[in-house]
Design an enzyme around this catalytic site. Structure first.
Site, PDB file in Angstrom:
ATOM      1  N   GLY A 242      53.920   0.193   7.822  1.00 42.46           N
ATOM      2  CA  GLY A 242      52.989   1.431   6.783  1.00 42.46           C
ATOM      3  C   GLY A 242      52.412   1.675   8.416  1.00 42.46           C
ATOM      4  CB  SER A 243      49.084   3.244   7.778  1.00 41.19           C
ATOM      5  OG  SER A 243      48.893   3.967   6.298  1.00 41.19           O
TER       6      SER A 243
END
Lengths: 638, 382
Positions: free
Chosen positions: A326-327
């Site tokens: 993810g981020s």
């Protein structure tokens, strides 16, 4: 009766003749006996002498003490405890059923155990001692010892067995030992005679298994003279074996304990690294299990429960788990773009809430968009569109190349049961794996750590450490073996421009220390301990979901990576909470607690936390079930 | 023959008989028995108990009995032969009825002060009986079928009783001992040839019928015979003893492992080391030299019996002496063959050496008869 002289003469002649024939035959026979004796005693003497010695001398193995495992401070993690067991030698025991019945009257044995013992006794040679009952208490052993005369072939023995004083804390990292299985004997190619010792313990998982040969030591031998029924007459000589080498891990048991306690109740993983040496200070996997149960032989029901638990207690999530990062992957994309020169740090990208690529709308997590964001802000707010744009500019090859430089996409050489390489996708990889061309959308997804990208929590921690130091830190789990310090690999320079790294670090700092940063709530008040981090929320299913409304399995993974202190990095942490929802709410607070615990070396004072959160923090600290660990407790280091 | 004896024209009487005992035989027997004491001391782990001391007492008792028997004129014993035979037979029946079971077979009668094994007595009684029978029989009738059948019956009757105990070893010894007397008495070759041919034929029939529809024995009986003949088929059962015995013998080598140093016997790898397998212990501890030494002693005893028998002009005395010598030979020959793995294990003790009261006493009584025959043999010209 009077006999005629003629008769007597004839009689005497017959008797003489027959007696001589008889005597001759007898003499011949005796000659034959002599020859046979000569054959056995002169011609074949050497062979028979050897057989007589083999008869007489038995080699018994002496099990060496297994090497102990310590934490970095000398606290015992894997210990050897004395246990009592009852051993039966079939050929001495007479009627097997009767003997087993007698034993079960003295010692509590289940029908299962009796059946197992019976099978074992039949399988092994009649003179091999077979353990019938293990882990007995002193009273039970004494009972058997007193009844020894009525129980031929049955002897109580004292032995060593593994014991894990830290229980669940090191279940995944240290693993556990168990009795040698038939499968192991057949498949391992391990022909150590020690394995013939009944219920000999070998490492089954984790470091116990990976460092098996180091920890096991080598067999001692005892040559004993035995009589025909196998009773030991005397010991001829004894060669003591070598105890297994003690192993010291880089882990801090107190921190490990805290991590496990903090993760409890969730399906989660966390890793704490020393950013200078790469030492793994803690590697938590929740939920955990008690390795001592496996040593004693776990019950079917308990094992079933572990398998059926949807939180999967058995795998070592921090090393084995592969999650879309993810981020937390955005630093990779940012650095790739910076290094490629396709963006300047202060250059802004406009985020309207989505980016349309090839007719498809890629949404930012913030529906309304972030407006104009530069790189630092893109990290702080975790703007997705900025990275979509970057991916279009830099391409997947350079991004994945940067990911590998930061520690993704490879297996580290650590003594853990299985270790995931994660995945840093390339065009070639996709073609080889899926037979399809790389699409631009794949790059867009990869830029925010979704799509094909996979990383383990360990790799995330390594990334944090590398970002913090600019050097290629490699994780290390074993500090010393047999007192010999294991080499710390000098992290070479990553060859990433220090100015570029500084931009990323500043962005990470903003995440957890500036208002509107995604992890601002998880900030640390004490300036000397502040951390720079990055939240991550990775989608499990393709659709954007409302985490509160979908079943647990479909919720997003929550991630957080960080290093601290910001000015002078010492620790790198990664936290992954499976299906935990948002990284800022589920993972960042955990990471902060761990980071504070690591820096203080104990439970942090409440003043380290923002004033508004102190009461909740206090409640949480009080609820933690921490183990009392005295530094250097147990015994002195071997 | 001593100078004294050569000059004697008449059979000695009274105390003078003692001078005419064959002292060489007494010395030989004592030597053999002493070897036994030494070995019994050794297998007991260097202790007179539990075997050596009782054995010595029995030997002393037996020696006394031997002298008494030797003093009694041989014709008295000849007249007692039938009585001895019938008495032994009755004892065998008594064993059948009230005997004590030991070692898996019914062999003993407990007399209080000792346990009597009538089958031991029978071995000698058959020889004495047959010697008396052939002394009585006109030598021209010796080979007539009817007169051959009678001694065969005299042999087979006790054999059948002993076989029922069951004691295969003793049965074989009774038959063989009887056969020796018959052979020496001059029964025609053809009878022996016929019996031999019959036995061979029977064995051949039993074996060749195996696997055919008309096989004579049941399958399990065949497999028992197989193991009996070849114990190595069953290395932990029947084969165990003989394998261990061969190992013990072989490991003795040329001059043995030393007194009380035999590991096979001391560590109980040898079965029945104080009885049937005592020769193995001797050969293990004193090697080829020791084993051959004992064999030589046995050979001298046998040689004496044959020489004494040949020189004895009294038919009963001669047959008895050779018969007893032959029985003695059978004892040690079967025992040694057995422990050397030449014949299957049948449980025959080594004469004068193995631990055992009945056997020792009966043997010494038998040698008393031999001495009596020797003392009371006819002298001068016939």
């Amino acid at each position: 009766m009077k006999r005629a002289a003629k008769d007597t003469l004839a009689s005497a002649r017959t008797i003489s003749r027959r007696a001589l024939i008889l005597g001759g035959a007898q003499l011949t026979f005796m000659g034959g006996l002599g020859l046979r004796m000569r054959y056995l005693q002169v011609d074949q003497a050497d062979q028979y002498l050897l057989l007589a010695e083999e008869n007489r001398i038995n080699l018994r193995l002496l099990a060496p003490a297994r090497g102990l495992i310590y934490d970095r401070n000398g606290v015992v993690i894997a210990d050897n405890e004395q246990i009592y067991r009852i051993v039966v030698v079939r050929e001495d025991a007479g009627d097997l059923d009767e003997t087993l019945a007698k034993i079960s009257r003295l010692v509590a044995l289940t029908a299962d155990e009796i059946e197992r013992a019976r099978r074992e006794l039949r399988r092994r040679s009649s003179f091999v001692p077979v353990t019938i009952a293990d882990r007995l208490n002193w009273d039970e052993v004494a009972e058997v010892a007193v009844n020894a005369p009525a129980l031929p072939g049955v002897t109580p023995e004292v032995g060593l067995s593994r014991y894990y004083p830290m229980g669940e804390d090191f279940a995944h990292l240290v693993g556990y030992v168990g009795a040698v299985s038939e499968k192991y004997l057949e498949q391992s190619g391990d022909d150590d005679p020690l394995l013939e010792i009944p219920k000999f313990q070998v490492g089954k998982r984790g470091a116990e298994s990976e460092l098996e040969r180091t920890l096991r030591g080598s067999a001692g031998t005892r040559r004993i003279e035995v009589n025909a029924v196998g009773r030991v007459i005397r010991e001829l000589d004894r060669i003591d074996g070598t105890a297994g080498a003690p192993v010291q891990m880089t882990v801090d048991s107190r921190l490990q304990n805290f991590v496990q306690a903090r993760l409890a109740g969730q399906s989660a993983a966390a890793v704490v690294l020393d950013v200078e040496t790469g030492d793994i200070l803690a590697m938590g996997s929740a939920p955990s299990f008690d390795p001592n149960k496996f040593v004693r032989g776990i019950s079917r029901a308990d094992y079933r429960a572990l398998l059926d638990n949807k939180f999967r207690p058995l795998p070592n999530k921090p090393a084995q788990g592969a999650y879309p990062p993810g981020s937390t992957y955005k630093m990779v994309t940012a650095l790739a773009a910076l290094e490629a020169g396709v963006v300047r740090p202060e250059e802004t990208v406009y985020c309207p809430g989505f980016l349309e690529v090839g007719g498809r709308k890629f949404k930012c997590w913030k529906r309304g968009g972030h407006g104009n964001v530069n790189m630092e802000q893109s990290l702080k707010y975790s703007c997705d569109v900025y990275y979509y744009e970057m991916s279009l500019r830099v391409g997947i090859e350079k991004t994945s190349e940067m990911a590998r430089r930061l520690g993704f996409g490879r297996r580290y050489d650590l003594p853990v049961s299985s270790i995931s390489a994660g995945l840093t996708p390339t065009k070639d990889w996709k073609f080889a794996r899926h037979g399809a061309e790389w699409l631009i959308g794949d790059s867009v997804n990869a830029s925010i750590g979704q799509g094909y990208v996979l990383a383990s929590p360990l790799q995330l921690a390594v990334m944090s450490a590398r970002l913090a130091t600019g050097r290629a830190i490699t994780p290390r789990l074993i500090k010393s073996i047999g007192g010999v310090e294991q080499p710390v690999r000098d992290g070479e320079k990553l060859n990433i421009n220090e100015n570029m790294l500084r931009v990323v670090r500043k962005g990470m700092y903003a995440v957890s220390n500036e208002t509107r940063g995604t992890a601002y709530r998880s900030r640390i008040i004490d300036e000397a301990m502040q951390m720079a981090g990055k939240t991550g929320t990775s989608q499990v299913s393709n659709a954007l979901v409302n985490n509160k409304e979908v079943p647990w399995e479909q919720r997003d993974h929550a991630l957080f990576v960080a290093f601290a202190p910001y000015d002078k990095p010492k620790y790198a942490v990664s936290v992954v909470v499976e299906h935990g929802g948002g990284g800022s709410t589920a993972a960042a607070p955990v990471a902060r607690d761990i980071m504070l615990q690591a820096q203080y070396g104990q439970l942090p004072p409440l003043t380290a936390y923002p004033a508004s959160q102190r009461s909740t923090i206090k409640a949480r600290q009080d609820a933690l079930q921490l183990r009392q660990i005295k530094p250097g407790s147990g015994r002195s280091r071997a | 023959m001593s100078y004294l004896e050569n000059n004697l024209k008449t059979i000695p009487t009274g105390w003078r008989k003692v001078l005419h005992l064959n002292w060489a035989l007494v010395l030989l027997l004592s030597t053999v028995a002493s070897v036994g004491f030494v070995m019994l001391y050794s297998v007991a782990g260097g202790s007179l108990e539990p075997w050596a001391a009782p054995q010595m007492k029995r030997f002393a008792l037996g020696m006394g009995a031997m002298f008494i028997v030797a003093m009694v004129p041989i014709w008295f014993w000849r007249n007692m032969a039938a009585l001895a035979y019938i008495g032994s037979l009755l004892l065998l029946v008594a064993v059948e009825l009230f005997g004590t079971t030991g070692m898996g077979a019914q062999r003993w009668i407990d007399l209080g002060f000792m346990r009597l094994q009538p089958s031991e007595l029978m071995k000698i009684a058959v020889v004495v009986m047959l010697a008396a029978y052939y002394d009585f029989l006109d030598i021209r009738k010796v080979s007539r079928p009817l007169w051959v059948l009678l001694p065969v019956f005299l042999i087979l009757l006790p054999t059948a009783l002993v076989l029922r105990q069951p004691d295969l070893g003793t049965s074989i010894l009774i038959i063989a001992g009887g056969a020796i007397v018959m052979f020496v008495a001059g029964v025609h070759w053809a009878y022996f040839g016929a019996v031999f041919a019959m036995v061979v034929g029977l064995v051949a029939a039993v074996f060749s019928s195996r696997g055919t529809p008309w096989q004579l024995l049941k399958d399990y009986q065949y497999s028992r015979i197989d193991t009996f003949l070849d114990p190595s088929r069953d290395p932990l059962g029947a084969g165990y003893h003989i394998t261990q015995s061969k190992i013990a013998l072989g490991s003795g080598g040329w001059n043995g492992r030393g007194f009380m140093q035999g590991t096979q016997s001391r560590l109980n790898f040898l079965p029945e080391k104080q009885t049937d397998f005592i020769f193995t212990t001797l050969a293990e501890e004193f090697g080829f030299v020791g084993g051959m030494g004992l064999l030589a002693l046995f050979g001298l005893v046998l040689a004496f019996c044959i020489a004494s028998g040949i020189s004895n002009k009294d038919r009963f005395g001669a047959l008895l002496t050779i018969g007893i010598g032959g029985t003695f030979f059978l004892f040690f020959a079967v025992n040694m063959s057995m422990v050397m793995g030449l014949v299957p294990v049948v449980g025959v003790p080594l004469p004068m050496v193995s631990y055992g009261g009945s056997a020792m006493l009966v043997l010494l009584l038998a040698f008393g008869l031999v001495q009596s025959a020797h003392i009371h043999r006819p002298r001068g010209r016939l």
